[in-house]
Structure formats: C-alpha cells, structure tokens
Design a protein around this motif. Structure first.
Motif, PDB file in Angstrom:
ATOM      1  N   THR A 118       0.720  -1.143  -0.004  1.00  0.00           N
ATOM      2  CA  THR A 118       0.027   0.113   0.110  1.00  0.00           C
ATOM      3  C   THR A 118       0.909   1.254  -0.090  1.00  0.00           C
ATOM      4  O   THR A 118       1.951   1.217   0.152  1.00  0.00           O
ATOM      5  N   SER A 124      -4.837   6.494  -2.119  1.00  0.00           N
ATOM      6  CA  SER A 124      -5.180   5.163  -1.835  1.00  0.00           C
ATOM      7  C   SER A 124      -4.686   4.738  -0.523  1.00  0.00           C
ATOM      8  O   SER A 124      -5.022   3.831   0.150  1.00  0.00           O
ATOM      9  N   ALA A 125      -3.446   5.240   0.065  1.00  0.00           N
ATOM     10  CA  ALA A 125      -2.856   5.175   1.092  1.00  0.00           C
ATOM     11  C   ALA A 125      -4.075   5.362   2.488  1.00  0.00           C
ATOM     12  O   ALA A 125      -4.160   4.651   3.416  1.00  0.00           O
ATOM     13  N   ASP A 128      -6.577   2.967   2.241  1.00  0.00           N
ATOM     14  CA  ASP A 128      -6.046   1.489   3.002  1.00  0.00           C
ATOM     15  C   ASP A 128      -6.076   1.646   4.392  1.00  0.00           C
ATOM     16  O   ASP A 128      -6.179   0.527   5.341  1.00  0.00           O
ATOM     17  N   ALA A 171      -9.283   1.735  -3.127  1.00  0.00           N
ATOM     18  CA  ALA A 171      -7.716   2.179  -3.146  1.00  0.00           C
ATOM     19  C   ALA A 171      -7.331   1.693  -4.374  1.00  0.00           C
ATOM     20  O   ALA A 171      -6.078   2.094  -5.087  1.00  0.00           O
ATOM     21  N   ARG A 172      -7.398   0.374  -5.006  1.00  0.00           N
ATOM     22  CA  ARG A 172      -6.697  -0.188  -6.139  1.00  0.00           C
ATOM     23  C   ARG A 172      -7.156   0.512  -7.501  1.00  0.00           C
ATOM     24  O   ARG A 172      -6.554   0.853  -8.283  1.00  0.00           O
TER      25      ARG A 172
END
Length: 183
Positions: A118, A124-125, A128, A171-172
């Motif tokens: 991650t 995205s972090a 996550d 996130a992906r």
C-alpha cells in the motif's frame, strides 16, 4: 438528555461517559471502544475525502460516513430504550447498496493476484488505512453481538465487512487511475 452547549463538560473526568440515552458507563466499556473505532474509521474516510478530486468517489465516501453515524447511533443506544425507535437502523438494503458500488468499481479495476504494497498515492493510502480500521471496527461489532447479545447490529457487521472490501477495491482503483495518468 445530554446538553451540547459546550465542549468541555468535565463529565468524563472520572473515566466514565454517557450513551445516547444518558446512561453512564466506563470509558473502556466495549460499547465506547466500538463507537471509537467507528468514529476513527469515519475520520480516516474524511481524510480520504478531503484528498479526493473525483466527485463521484468523494460522494461515495461521504455517504459511507453518513451511514457510519447510523452505526454509531445503534451502538450508543440500548435497544430497550425508547430512543432506539427514533434512530435509523441499518438493514440489508444498506449492505446490498454497498455491494452494488463495489461491483461497479470491481468491473473497472484490475486486482493483482498477490499481496498489495500500500501507499502508491496519498489517497489510496488513506483508503487502505480506513480499510484496516474498518476491519477493527467490524471485530468490535462482532464482540458486541457475541458478548452483549446485540443481534440488532448484524446488518452493521455485514455492512462493515463489505465496506472493507469496497475500500480495498477503491484504493486499487485510485492506484490504477494514478498509474494511468503517469503513464
């Protein structure tokens, strides 16, 4: 009822706090631990939303945050209390709606068949981190159901279970979008 006319009340100085109906409990009670995890999850989602330029994604996150307020209200209100009838409780339609969002994003997102490192982007972090807090909040809800017989939280547990999956996919998707812009 609790009066919210000031922030500092000194009511918690003895290590206790109040549920929605005014009932006092220890601050380390399972219910407050659960509410704290749900609140922390919402706060992490707020960080993600603040860093989100995609209006649709920001709207999804805000909707989840609003639903988490309902989860917290259900945890904070004893089912036998008359106030419980005044709160909007989650049900399986909330879970299905979340699954539909996940399905939509999943069809547009490549998911690697390996563990993900991650932190490819700040957004995205943040998603996550929210996902991991979501898992903890779900574990607390499970403890409320099993240890306190709060079966009324079953839909909330299902919602959090699906939410952690959705946050992974989001996130992906963000990583994929960032990679597409960079490439």
């Amino acid at each position: 009822m609790i009066e919210f006319d000031k922030v500092t009340t000194r009511g918690g100085d003895r290590g206790e706090s109040s549920l929605y109906n005014g009932e006092r409990r220890r601050k380390d009670d399972l219910l407050f631990e659960t509410m704290g995890d749900v609140d922390e999850l919402s706060s992490h989602l707020g960080v993600a939303r603040a860093g989100c330029e995609d209006r649709r994604l920001a709207g999804i996150i805000e909707g989840v945050q609003r639903t988490l307020l309902q989860v917290g209200a259900q945890v904070a209100t004893p089912k036998a209390d008359p106030l419980y009838t005044k709160i909007k409780c989650l049900d399986e339609t909330d879970v299905v709606a979340l699954e539909e969002v996940e399905s939509d994003y999943l069809h547009r997102t490549e998911i690697a068949g390996e563990f993900v490192l991650t932190g490819a982007s700040p957004l995205s972090a943040a998603l996550d981190v929210a996902r991991t807090v979501c898992r903890r909040a779900e574990r607390r809800i499970v403890a409320c159901i099993r240890d306190r017989s709060m079966i009324q939280l079953a839909a909330s547990q299902h919602y959090l279970n699906r939410l952690s999956d959705l946050l992974f996919v989001l996130a992906r998707n963000v990583d994929q979008q960032q990679k597409g812009r960079a490439g």
